[in-house]
Motif scaffolding. Structure first.
Motif, short mmCIF file in Angstrom:
data_model
loop_
_atom_site.label_atom_id
_atom_site.label_comp_id
_atom_site.label_asym_id
_atom_site.label_seq_id
_atom_site.Cartn_x
_atom_site.Cartn_y
_atom_site.Cartn_z
N LEU A 244 1.25 -0.73 -0.17
CA LEU A 244 0.27 -0.24 0.31
C LEU A 244 1.35 1.44 0.21
O LEU A 244 0.43 2.25 -0.93
CB LEU A 244 -0.94 -0.09 1.40
CG LEU A 244 -1.81 1.44 2.02
CD1 LEU A 244 -2.64 1.81 0.18
CD2 LEU A 244 -2.85 0.89 2.48
N ALA A 245 1.96 1.65 0.50
CA ALA A 245 2.61 2.54 0.94
C ALA A 245 3.46 2.58 -0.25
O ALA A 245 3.57 4.08 -0.93
CB ALA A 245 3.94 2.11 2.18
N ALA A 246 3.91 1.15 -1.26
CA ALA A 246 4.50 1.48 -2.72
C ALA A 246 3.51 2.48 -3.32
O ALA A 246 3.76 2.98 -3.98
CB ALA A 246 5.04 0.29 -2.59
N ALA A 247 2.32 1.60 -3.40
CA ALA A 247 1.59 2.37 -4.37
C ALA A 247 1.20 3.50 -4.21
O ALA A 247 0.87 3.79 -5.96
CB ALA A 247 -0.14 0.99 -4.44
N ASN A 248 1.37 3.63 -3.15
CA ASN A 248 0.98 5.52 -2.73
C ASN A 248 1.83 5.87 -3.17
O ASN A 248 1.92 7.83 -4.54
CB ASN A 248 0.48 6.05 -1.45
CG ASN A 248 0.17 6.87 -0.97
OD1 ASN A 248 -1.28 7.66 -1.28
ND2 ASN A 248 1.43 7.91 -0.36
#
Length: 334
Positions: A244-248
């Motif tokens: 999720l952090a990488a996608a954001n």
């Protein structure tokens, strides 16, 4: 090519793929002829021709339970050809009709003589009608969908091999504890941030290297697995938060949406405050609403009394305000 059954050759309908052909040797000035049944789709069909003042051709399914319970919605073209000489033919407009009985479709033609002629029926699509109307289910010939599924599966297999076998990789990814190989084109296609790295004169373009200093090797492998279509469910579940952090960070909306949906599915008292913080941090409205409902609508705020003080100490003031407003909406006086 298959026939429509036994009997006189003049009544037999030949079929191949979605085409049915009925060859009639002769038709008197006042006569009626009906074909033998022929199979296309899940139905047996009949063709009939009647000649009096005009020539009428009918197409209809064989009466019975199948035609009654699953009536066909057919899209088709009819063609009538007289061999001549001279050779003459005519074709109907494209028809799309619900066919139950011999009265549902009648086509009047005037091209035929008293001699031989051929009737072709080309089925463009066949569907099962629902609600006794022209609404329908999907085509009984899902070839287009099958081709797409096979092509998608083949593509995913190829992408997976590109990653797992490091075929023609052209970019190196440095993580906190290891190195991975990938492909610029694939990374750029899925992320505007990666694309910008390789388009503009940045160090990533010059060195063909990306430094991802906030992900470990295992989490970054999960990220690439998702991008290349090779991630396993257990791998995704384990690395949802880093993903999720990488996608954001890299603007990969599909991963972000998938992570939010997954995090919504297993909210409990031990993780609800962490999920609420994550929802606020990455602007995940559905996850935030789910966490607030869990705490206040379902009264689970009492299960986290020991953790709530520390949470309030570090939480953003706007998030605390939203929580207070949620309390007021749930506990408003009657």
């Amino acid at each position: 090519m298959s026939g429509g059954g036994g009997g006189a050759a003049d009544s037999r309908v030949e079929t191949i793929s979605r085409l049915a052909q009925w060859r009639i040797e002769s038709l008197g000035p006042c006569s009626y002829r009906r074909s033998e049944p022929f199979r296309l789709g899940i139905w047996n069909w009949y063709l009939s021709v009647e000649k009096s003042r005009s020539v009428c051709i009918r197409l209809f399914p064989e009466p019975g339970r199948v035609a009654k319970d699953q009536p066909p919605l057919a899209r088709f073209i009819l063609r009538v050809t007289c061999p001549g000489p001279p050779r003459r033919s005519c074709a109907s407009p494209v028809q799309e009709q619900l066919l139950r009985t011999s009265d549902d479709f009648v086509w009047q033609v005037d091209v035929m003589s008293h001699g031989r002629f051929t009737i072709d029926v080309e089925f463009l699509d066949l569907r099962v009608a629902t609600n006794n109307a022209t609404e329908s289910s999907s085509s009984i010939w899902p070839n287009e969908g099958m081709v797409q599924r096979i092509a998608s599966k083949s593509t995913l297999g190829c992408l997976s091999r590109l990653l797992t076998e490091s075929i023609h990789t052209d970019v190196t990814i440095n993580t906190t504890d290891g190195v991975l190989k990938a492909h610029k084109a694939i990374l750029a296609a899925c992320s505007p941030v990666f694309e910008s790295m390789f388009v503009h004169d940045l160090k990533e373009k010059e060195s063909s290297t990306i430094d991802i200093s906030d992900m470990c090797l295992e989490s970054c492998s999960a990220l690439l697995g998702f991008i290349y279509g090779a991630i396993e469910p257990e791998q995704f579940w384990k690395h949802r938060l880093p993903l999720l952090a990488a996608a954001n960070k890299y603007g990969i909306g599909d991963i972000k949406g998938c992570c939010e949906e997954s995090l919504l599915e297993d909210i409990n008292s031990s993780n609800v405050l962490e999920r609420l913080h994550v929802a606020w941090l990455y602007q995940l409205e559905r996850l935030k609403k789910g966490c607030l409902s869990y705490l206040f609508v379902f009264g689970k705020i009492y299960d986290v009394r020991d953790e709530i003080h520390s949470f309030f100490h570090h939480a953003d003031r706007e998030l605390m305000l939203e929580m207070f407003q949620e309390v007021l909406s749930v506990w408003k006086p009657i």
